[in-house]
Design a protein around this motif. Structure first.
Motif, PDB file in Angstrom:
ATOM      1  N   ASP A  13       0.504  24.743 -45.915  1.00  0.00           N
ATOM      2  CA  ASP A  13      -0.171  24.980 -44.630  1.00  0.00           C
ATOM      3  C   ASP A  13      -0.956  26.278 -44.668  1.00  0.00           C
ATOM      4  OD1 ASP A  13       0.531  22.694 -43.324  1.00  0.00           O
ATOM      5  OD2 ASP A  13       2.427  23.520 -42.547  1.00  0.00           O
ATOM      6  N   GLN A  63      -4.018  25.956 -46.616  1.00  0.00           N
ATOM      7  CA  GLN A  63      -5.079  25.257 -45.894  1.00  0.00           C
ATOM      8  C   GLN A  63      -5.866  26.206 -44.983  1.00  0.00           C
ATOM      9  OE1 GLN A  63      -3.602  22.423 -43.086  1.00  0.00           O
ATOM     10  NE2 GLN A  63      -5.666  21.763 -42.462  1.00  0.00           N
ATOM     11  N   PHE A  64      -5.118  27.064 -44.260  1.00  0.00           N
ATOM     12  CA  PHE A  64      -5.820  27.961 -43.328  1.00  0.00           C
ATOM     13  C   PHE A  64      -6.544  29.084 -44.056  1.00  0.00           C
ATOM     14  CE2 PHE A  64      -2.510  26.054 -40.527  1.00  0.00           C
ATOM     15  CZ  PHE A  64      -3.413  25.206 -39.899  1.00  0.00           C
ATOM     16  N   ILE A 123      -9.805  27.538 -44.990  1.00  0.00           N
ATOM     17  CA  ILE A 123     -10.751  27.519 -43.862  1.00  0.00           C
ATOM     18  C   ILE A 123     -11.364  28.904 -43.657  1.00  0.00           C
ATOM     19  CG2 ILE A 123     -10.929  27.287 -41.339  1.00  0.00           C
ATOM     20  CD1 ILE A 123      -8.933  25.036 -41.475  1.00  0.00           C
ATOM     21  N   ARG A 142     -13.908  29.713 -46.362  1.00  0.00           N
ATOM     22  CA  ARG A 142     -15.124  28.925 -46.204  1.00  0.00           C
ATOM     23  C   ARG A 142     -16.013  29.502 -45.101  1.00  0.00           C
ATOM     24  NH1 ARG A 142     -12.594  24.079 -46.583  1.00  0.00           N
ATOM     25  NH2 ARG A 142     -12.344  23.868 -44.331  1.00  0.00           N
ATOM     26  N   ASN A 143     -15.374  29.868 -43.999  1.00  0.00           N
ATOM     27  CA  ASN A 143     -16.178  30.360 -42.880  1.00  0.00           C
ATOM     28  C   ASN A 143     -16.679  31.782 -43.091  1.00  0.00           C
ATOM     29  OD1 ASN A 143     -16.363  28.273 -40.583  1.00  0.00           O
ATOM     30  ND2 ASN A 143     -14.304  28.057 -41.436  1.00  0.00           N
ATOM     31  N   ARG A 179     -19.791  31.243 -44.873  1.00  0.00           N
ATOM     32  CA  ARG A 179     -20.890  30.879 -43.970  1.00  0.00           C
ATOM     33  C   ARG A 179     -21.445  32.112 -43.278  1.00  0.00           C
ATOM     34  NH1 ARG A 179     -19.047  26.063 -40.034  1.00  0.00           N
ATOM     35  NH2 ARG A 179     -21.017  26.426 -38.948  1.00  0.00           N
ATOM     36  N   THR A 208     -15.536  17.724 -45.398  1.00  0.00           N
ATOM     37  CA  THR A 208     -14.849  17.812 -44.106  1.00  0.00           C
ATOM     38  C   THR A 208     -15.510  16.902 -43.075  1.00  0.00           C
ATOM     39  OG1 THR A 208     -16.204  19.635 -43.299  1.00  0.00           O
ATOM     40  CG2 THR A 208     -14.195  20.250 -44.466  1.00  0.00           C
ATOM     41  N   LYS A 209     -16.776  16.540 -43.301  1.00  0.00           N
ATOM     42  CA  LYS A 209     -17.458  15.624 -42.368  1.00  0.00           C
ATOM     43  C   LYS A 209     -17.638  14.242 -42.981  1.00  0.00           C
ATOM     44  CE  LYS A 209     -20.742  16.950 -39.542  1.00  0.00           C
ATOM     45  NZ  LYS A 209     -22.045  17.465 -39.068  1.00  0.00           N
ATOM     46  N   PRO A 227     -24.321  13.132 -38.840  1.00  0.00           N
ATOM     47  CA  PRO A 227     -22.999  12.832 -38.303  1.00  0.00           C
ATOM     48  C   PRO A 227     -22.016  12.440 -39.409  1.00  0.00           C
ATOM     49  CG  PRO A 227     -24.635  11.205 -37.575  1.00  0.00           C
ATOM     50  CD  PRO A 227     -25.353  12.187 -38.419  1.00  0.00           C
ATOM     51  N   ALA A 228     -20.750  12.561 -39.091  1.00  0.00           N
ATOM     52  CA  ALA A 228     -19.703  12.243 -40.056  1.00  0.00           C
ATOM     53  C   ALA A 228     -19.951  10.849 -40.630  1.00  0.00           C
ATOM     54  CB  ALA A 228     -18.346  12.299 -39.374  1.00  0.00           C
ATOM     55  N   ASP A 274     -23.257  24.836 -31.105  1.00  0.00           N
ATOM     56  CA  ASP A 274     -22.487  25.749 -31.954  1.00  0.00           C
ATOM     57  C   ASP A 274     -22.658  25.414 -33.430  1.00  0.00           C
ATOM     58  OD1 ASP A 274     -21.209  23.444 -31.344  1.00  0.00           O
ATOM     59  OD2 ASP A 274     -19.236  24.334 -31.003  1.00  0.00           O
ATOM     60  N   ILE A 275     -23.471  24.367 -33.747  1.00  0.00           N
ATOM     61  CA  ILE A 275     -23.752  24.152 -35.157  1.00  0.00           C
ATOM     62  C   ILE A 275     -25.091  24.783 -35.538  1.00  0.00           C
ATOM     63  CG2 ILE A 275     -22.363  22.101 -35.552  1.00  0.00           C
ATOM     64  CD1 ILE A 275     -24.844  20.403 -34.968  1.00  0.00           C
ATOM     65  N   SER A 276     -25.751  25.415 -34.553  1.00  0.00           N
ATOM     66  CA  SER A 276     -27.050  25.988 -34.883  1.00  0.00           C
ATOM     67  C   SER A 276     -26.882  27.280 -35.655  1.00  0.00           C
ATOM     68  CB  SER A 276     -27.814  26.274 -33.601  1.00  0.00           C
ATOM     69  OG  SER A 276     -27.171  27.316 -32.923  1.00  0.00           O
ATOM     70  N   PHE A 307     -14.304  13.110 -34.043  1.00  0.00           N
ATOM     71  CA  PHE A 307     -15.464  13.928 -34.437  1.00  0.00           C
ATOM     72  C   PHE A 307     -16.564  14.008 -33.393  1.00  0.00           C
ATOM     73  CE2 PHE A 307     -14.427  13.309 -39.098  1.00  0.00           C
ATOM     74  CZ  PHE A 307     -14.118  14.645 -39.273  1.00  0.00           C
ATOM     75  N   ASN A 353     -20.619  20.574 -27.614  1.00  0.00           N
ATOM     76  CA  ASN A 353     -21.656  20.411 -28.626  1.00  0.00           C
ATOM     77  C   ASN A 353     -21.201  19.528 -29.765  1.00  0.00           C
ATOM     78  OD1 ASN A 353     -23.522  22.368 -27.455  1.00  0.00           O
ATOM     79  ND2 ASN A 353     -21.875  23.790 -27.965  1.00  0.00           N
ATOM     80  N   PRO A 370     -22.789  16.151 -32.452  1.00  0.00           N
ATOM     81  CA  PRO A 370     -23.882  15.212 -32.739  1.00  0.00           C
ATOM     82  C   PRO A 370     -23.533  13.816 -32.201  1.00  0.00           C
ATOM     83  CG  PRO A 370     -22.625  15.664 -34.728  1.00  0.00           C
ATOM     84  CD  PRO A 370     -22.024  16.508 -33.642  1.00  0.00           C
ATOM     85  N   VAL A 371     -24.474  12.922 -32.287  1.00  0.00           N
ATOM     86  CA  VAL A 371     -24.362  11.519 -31.838  1.00  0.00           C
ATOM     87  C   VAL A 371     -24.150  11.422 -30.324  1.00  0.00           C
ATOM     88  CG1 VAL A 371     -23.332   9.261 -32.147  1.00  0.00           C
ATOM     89  CG2 VAL A 371     -23.446  10.863 -34.071  1.00  0.00           C
ATOM     90  N   TYR A 403     -19.846  29.051 -25.596  1.00  0.00           N
ATOM     91  CA  TYR A 403     -20.419  30.148 -24.808  1.00  0.00           C
ATOM     92  C   TYR A 403     -19.771  30.208 -23.430  1.00  0.00           C
ATOM     93  CZ  TYR A 403     -24.055  28.631 -28.016  1.00  0.00           C
ATOM     94  OH  TYR A 403     -24.743  28.207 -29.107  1.00  0.00           O
TER      95      TYR A 403
END
Lengths: 661, 129
Positions: free
Chosen positions: A470, A473-474, A477, A480-481, A484, A529-530, A568-569, A619-621, B36, B58, B60-61, B86
């Motif tokens: 566990d 795993q964290f 994460i 990874r972030n 980014r 992950t997606k 999308p996933a 929040d993905i921008s 998702f 937020n 997609p889809v 936000y």
């Protein structure tokens, strides 16, 4: 001063006065533009007063302006239409400016007469109103109002009854053929005689406007001798002395004879005589001709009015252009300066005398000449360009933003170019401060980030002891972030380099396949992950390239990263690389099955901070600068980058890299 | 938590967020599943009937707002807590038209999710009675 010189100075005074009146109708009295025109009025007036002791201004109803008994041709200035309405409001006929006048008196006078008319109207006596306002050197004479008594019947010419103005309009109606009854015509005649009598009695003379009325009336009446006789009788009737009668008649006759143009009264009776003899057809024809002439005269009057309106409009536009904060310069097709407003003169470092000369001869800074170089047959609507002016010292360095548009006449022929000049030196300084700030902040952000990355990697590699699944795993994460985050911060750093023009490549021989693999490897975990599948289709035997691999990985990270974000996933990303032999390039594409880009956004996506409206804010921008940086990197390599998309059917980003050798 | 485990559905396309959040809620004794996007969320609600949903705005889809609208067409009382990145997200106000039980801001501590969740369930129970 000789006569000619005087006439010139009258015109000058009139011009300044009209300008001043126009300006005080547009601006507050304290406005620098008003003040400067007041100075001009005072200067020109003082000159005349020095020579002639006083200046008498008469705005007579005949569209004439008379200064010191000289008729002033205003050369299309439209002076009458500016002066007459306000003066008419106050019944002002003559204004006399005399020795000792101050500029303040002129200012107060114009304020009273033009701006504060209501106050002036309230006062029973306008000359008293002037004195109340400490205006001692300006005297006003108003239209004369007279009462005449004839056959026990009182005709009143005055404020309460029939002012000269009304008489004037009656005579106009008569001249226009609107009054035809013999009785009415005789009435007008009698009123005119009465006016002459009382004006002479009050002023010991006949005013210009009254003389004019006589002239117009006579032109129509066609019976000069008869009228003069009747006038004499009427004057004697009113009680004038024989001597005075002679004087009045003489004055009026003089006025009528003054202009050779006024031959009409003699010519007319002849026509009349002929008319009586001629056949009815000829009479009809003559009548028709007369009507046509009248119609033409009406048209002419209309044209004059329109011309006047246009002149006023032009005056207003000239005023606006003159006072614009931005510089505006018009350059003709041969490179001559056709027009420049004061701001443009200051920015270009030229003076009024330079207008008309070729810009090459008068503009000293050669960078500014790019203005003209771009002139020939530009088909773009507006050309924008920032021009840095050369200067040895930083403090006087200037940057001008210019936007130029070609001016065409109504036949589509290029007649010149109009350029708006904007001093953006301050803006440039601010941009530099912003870039420096960005660079600083990015550096500051990196420091704690690096500390975290290092510590986490110690935990993940178990260098600091065992971790359970566990925890593992964290930690993944987190790592990874952090990655980014550090990419985003790198983007910011790159942006500041890009803005400062400091981005540099370190090219070395590399295989594009390797570059792609390296980027995909780094992003695979994220894609997983997606549940996004990344597929590579790389042609065999691609030549080696001389490129900056790290920078290209950055471009691919950006394109593939975007694809992951907006797919999308369960979607698919395809990376293609092929040799475009005909263009001597290698073309790399990243295609996704994501939400796509609306067509209207496509041209803008490579600009800084731009985010497709529909996607933002989410929040993905990202920061909105990834693509701008990618474009810069590809172009530094000598390649091209572009995007294709069918909305909601995925997007395809491609770039080329030149194959050298 | 009574004899039956309370079922929570977390809807967000960012696995790096849903994973730690699921872990946290599981550690507090809840049964947690994830989706998702809005479309998957609707399917999961119809199939598994969760007791409460955390839904990101937020995605997609189908985003959270659209999903909320659609869920309200077939389930008026399901407690739904919106997730937003936000504090001043204008869409929260719009979501208010369809009814939700609270807002969790991503920057907040996980403890807040518990407070929000317990309050929402309590209100829901009262309404049921």
């Amino acid at each position: 001063m000789d006569e000619k010189g005087l006439e010139n100075s009258y015109l000058k005074f009139l011009t300044h006065l009209v300008t001043a009146i126009r300006k005080i109708s547009l601006y507050p009295l304290k406005h620098p533009s008003v003040v400067s025109s007041m100075n001009a009025v005072y200067a020109s007036l003082s000159g005349i007063i020095t020579a002639k002791n006083s200046l008498g201004l008469n705005v007579s109803p005949g569209k004439k302006i008379i200064i010191n008994d000289t008729e002033v041709n205003d050369k299309g200035l439209g002076a009458f239409d500016v002066l007459s309405p306000p003066l008419r409001q106050l019944d002002i006929e003559d204004i006399t400016f005399s020795t000792g006048i101050t500029q303040k008196e002129i200012e107060d006078f114009l304020r009273l007469v033009i701006v504060d008319q209501e106050q002036a109207k309230k006062s029973p006596d306008i000359n008293k109103a002037l004195l109340d306002n400490a205006i001692q050197h300006i005297k006003i004479e108003q239209f004369s109002y007279v009462k005449i008594k004839k056959d026990q019947e009182t005709v009143v010419l005055g404020r309460e009854g029939l002012p000269l103005d009304k008489l004037k309009s009656k005579i106009k109606d008569y001249c226009d053929g609107k009054i035809v009854k013999v009785f009415d015509v005789e009435n007008i005649e009698r009123e005119l005689f009465g006016a002459a009598f009382f004006e002479f009695k009050e002023k010991k003379g006949i005013g210009v406007s009254l003389k004019n009325l006589f002239k117009r009336f006579l032109l129509r009446r066609q019976d000069q001798a008869g009228i003069m006789d009747r006038l004499k009788t009427a004057l004697l009737d009113f009680g004038a002395s024989g001597e005075d009668v002679e004087k009045i008649v003489k004055k009026i006759e003089e006025e009528i004879a003054r202009k050779p143009k006024e031959k009409a009264p003699e010519a007319r009776p002849e026509t009349v005589a002929q008319e009586q003899k001629e056949s009815p057809e000829l009479k009809e024809k003559t009548e028709k001709l007369r009507r046509d002439l009248e119609a033409q005269a009406g048209l002419l009057e209309q044209l004059k009015k329109q011309n006047q309106l246009l002149l006023e409009e032009k005056g207003r536009i000239d005023n606006i252009v003159h006072h614009m904060a931005d510089g505006m310069v018009v350059i003709g097709p041969q490179g001559n300066i056709l027009m420049a407003n004061p701001s443009a003169e200051a920015l270009l470092g030229i003076s009024k005398q330079d207008i008309g000369k070729p810009i090459k001869e008068v503009v000293k800074d050669e960078h500014l000449l790019t203005l003209v170089r771009r002139l020939p047959s530009e088909k773009e609507a507006v050309v924008e360009e920032d021009i840095e002016l050369f200067s040895s010292s930083e403090s006087t360095k200037k940057v001008l933003r210019t936007s130029s548009a070609v001016v065409e006449d109504h036949n589509g022929k290029t007649v010149g170019m109009v350029t708006i000049l904007n001093d953006i030196t301050k803006q440039r300084e601010l941009e530099k401060i912003k870039s420096d700030f960005l660079a600083n902040v990015s550096h500051e952000l990196r420091t704690p980030l690096v500390a975290m990355e290092k510590s986490i990697s110690l935990l993940i590699t178990k260098a600091a002891g065992e971790v359970n699944p566990d925890q593992q795993q964290f930690l993944d994460i987190t790592q990874r972030n952090l990655k980014r985050l550090s990419l985003l911060i790198n983007d910011l750093l790159d942006l500041s380099k890009l803005e400062a023009g400091k981005m540099q490549l370190r090219p070395e021989p590399a295989s594009i396949e390797k570059v792609i693999n390296e980027s995909v490897e780094g992003l695979m975990v994220w894609a997983k992950t997606k549940s996004i599948n990344i597929e590579k289709r790389i042609s065999e035997g691609l030549p080696e390239l001389n490129v900056d691999s790290n920078r290209l990985i950055q471009v691919l990270n950006n394109l593939i990263g975007n694809a992951i974000k907006f797919t999308p996933a369960g979607g698919r990303i395809t990376i293609l690389a092929q040799h475009r032999l005909e263009h001597k390039t290698i073309e790399v594409s990243v295609e996704d099955t994501g939400i796509g880009i609306p067509p209207e956004d496509l041209p803008k996506i490579f600009s800084k901070f731009y985010q497709v409206s529909e996607r933002a804010p989410t929040d993905i921008s990202g920061t909105g600068i990834g693509l701008a940086i990618s474009k810069e990197i590809v172009e530094l390599h000598g390649g091209k980058i572009w995007a294709e998309s069918q909305h909601s059917q995925g997007a395809k980003f491609s770039f080329t890299l030149p194959v050298t050798g | 938590m009574g004899d039956k485990q309370t079922k929570i559905l977390i809807v967000d396309d960012e696995a790096d967020f849903t994973q730690p959040m699921s872990f946290w809620l599981k550690s507090k004794g809840y049964a947690v599943s994830t989706a998702f996007d809005g479309q998957m969320a609707i399917e999961a609600i119809q199939k598994d009937a969760p007791d409460l949903v955390f839904m990101d705005l937020n995605m997609p889809v189908m985003d959270g707002l659209e999903a909320l609208k659609r869920i309200r067409q077939f389930n008026k009382d399901l407690p739904i807590i919106m997730i937003s990145a936000y504090v001043d997200d204008m869409r929260i106000r719009e979501a208010g038209n369809y009814g939700f039980s609270g807002v969790f801001y991503k920057g907040g501590a996980f403890e807040e999710t518990l407070t929000l969740l317990e309050a929402a369930l309590k209100t829901h129970k009262k309404l049921k009675k």
